[in-house]
Design a protein around this motif. Structure first.
Motif, short mmCIF file in Angstrom:
data_model
loop_
_atom_site.label_atom_id
_atom_site.label_comp_id
_atom_site.label_asym_id
_atom_site.label_seq_id
_atom_site.Cartn_x
_atom_site.Cartn_y
_atom_site.Cartn_z
N GLY A 118 -27.56 -11.29 -9.50
CA GLY A 118 -28.71 -9.95 -9.13
C GLY A 118 -27.46 -9.34 -8.17
N PHE A 119 -26.31 -10.29 -8.15
CA PHE A 119 -24.77 -9.46 -7.53
C PHE A 119 -24.86 -8.44 -8.22
N LYS A 120 -24.58 -7.33 -8.13
CA LYS A 120 -24.17 -6.23 -8.27
C LYS A 120 -22.69 -5.93 -7.66
N ASN A 121 -21.67 -5.67 -8.55
CA ASN A 121 -20.37 -5.00 -8.12
C ASN A 121 -19.86 -5.67 -7.05
N PHE A 122 -19.78 -6.72 -7.81
CA PHE A 122 -18.86 -8.34 -7.00
C PHE A 122 -17.54 -8.40 -7.00
N THR A 123 -15.93 -7.99 -6.01
CA THR A 123 -15.35 -7.73 -6.28
C THR A 123 -14.13 -8.80 -5.97
N PRO A 124 -14.24 -10.32 -6.93
CA PRO A 124 -13.52 -11.07 -5.70
C PRO A 124 -11.74 -10.69 -5.86
N LEU A 217 -13.76 -23.22 -10.02
CA LEU A 217 -13.36 -22.60 -9.67
C LEU A 217 -14.50 -21.90 -8.69
N THR A 218 -13.99 -21.11 -7.41
CA THR A 218 -14.36 -21.03 -6.83
C THR A 218 -14.14 -19.18 -6.43
N PHE A 219 -14.64 -18.32 -7.04
CA PHE A 219 -14.57 -16.73 -6.58
C PHE A 219 -15.22 -16.40 -5.21
N ARG A 220 -14.61 -15.24 -4.49
CA ARG A 220 -14.41 -14.55 -3.30
C ARG A 220 -13.60 -13.69 -3.24
N PHE A 221 -14.76 -13.08 -2.03
CA PHE A 221 -13.58 -11.05 -1.82
C PHE A 221 -13.40 -12.06 -0.89
N VAL A 222 -12.33 -11.41 0.04
CA VAL A 222 -11.36 -11.90 1.22
C VAL A 222 -11.32 -10.88 1.91
N ALA A 223 -11.63 -10.42 3.16
CA ALA A 223 -11.14 -8.98 3.80
C ALA A 223 -9.90 -9.51 3.83
N PRO A 224 -9.36 -7.54 3.87
CA PRO A 224 -8.29 -7.67 4.14
C PRO A 224 -7.29 -7.33 5.34
#
Length: 224
Positions: A118-124, A217-224
């Motif tokens: 249910g989470f669209k546009n995930f960009t890890p 495996l753990t995928f994340r988005f990290v802020a710049p």
């Protein structure tokens, strides 16, 4: 004449898996059972390739202890822990080289699993890779070093089964156990993004894909 029983070779030994393919742990957190099974063999082979470039390490915690699970990373950023604290780096501090790029196989799995949850546009842009051996564990913790909590966490289990602990927004909220098996994917975000979670010590065993270990495996988005 009595009815003849078919020899064992003619008997069906397969049992239908009647477990639900999707389980909600709490609002915003779901388990996608067996979601990564079609890619499991390729995922493990890719882990070994990445580990040749960025070897697994048993890292030091800020308190001076050593993590029981060995870690490495891939992507634009890698997660490390040492006496100074927990943080992300662009460069592997052990090799002084950039972390290996996020493989397309990993990226596709992470984005499609997030969408299925249910989470669209995930960009890890970061993938932590944990290697557990018998007795390895991970205490209850929040994933809060990313600086951005608008995107979910996608966690993939490979190899030996392990008991996942899912808690609440407070460390004092009792966590409940859920068995994760090879190919299971857990996705949590939105209201559940900062829930406490961990894993119980890995029980000794042998898995046909990973031997005596379990990979995560753990995928994340990290802020710049």
């Amino acid at each position: 004449m009595p009815k003849r029983t078919p020899p064992p070779a003619q008997m069906s030994l397969s049992l239908q898996d009647t477990r639900p393919p999707r389980v909600t742990l709490s609002p915003g957190a779901v388990v996608l059972r067996g979601y990564a099974l079609p890619q499991a063999e390729a995922l493990v082979a890719t882990i070994h390739t990445l580990a040749a470039l960025a070897p697994f390490r048993s890292m030091q915690t800020p308190g001076g202890g050593t993590m029981s699970a060995a870690l490495t990373s891939c992507g634009a950023l890698g997660w490390v822990t040492d006496h100074t604290g927990y943080h992300y780096t662009h460069t592997n501090p052990f090799t002084q080289q950039p972390w290996p790029a996020l493989p397309e196989l990993f990226l596709h799995l992470a984005t499609t699993a997030a969408q299925a949850a249910g989470f669209k546009n995930f960009t890890p842009n970061a993938c932590l890779i944990n290697r557990y051996t018998a007795g390895s564990r991970m205490g209850l913790h929040q994933d809060k070093d990313e600086g951005d909590f608008t995107q979910p966490i996608v966690s993939v289990s490979l190899g030996l089964p392990m008991v996942f602990l899912w808690g609440g927004l407070s460390r004092t909220t009792p966590a409940f156990p859920f068995l994760l098996e090879n190919g299971d994917v857990v996705v949590w975000g939105a209201r559940a993004r900062l829930h406490y979670h961990g894993v119980k010590p890995l029980a000794a065993g042998i898995h046909p894909l990973t031997g005596t270990v379990r990979f995560n495996l753990t995928f994340r988005f990290v802020a710049p």
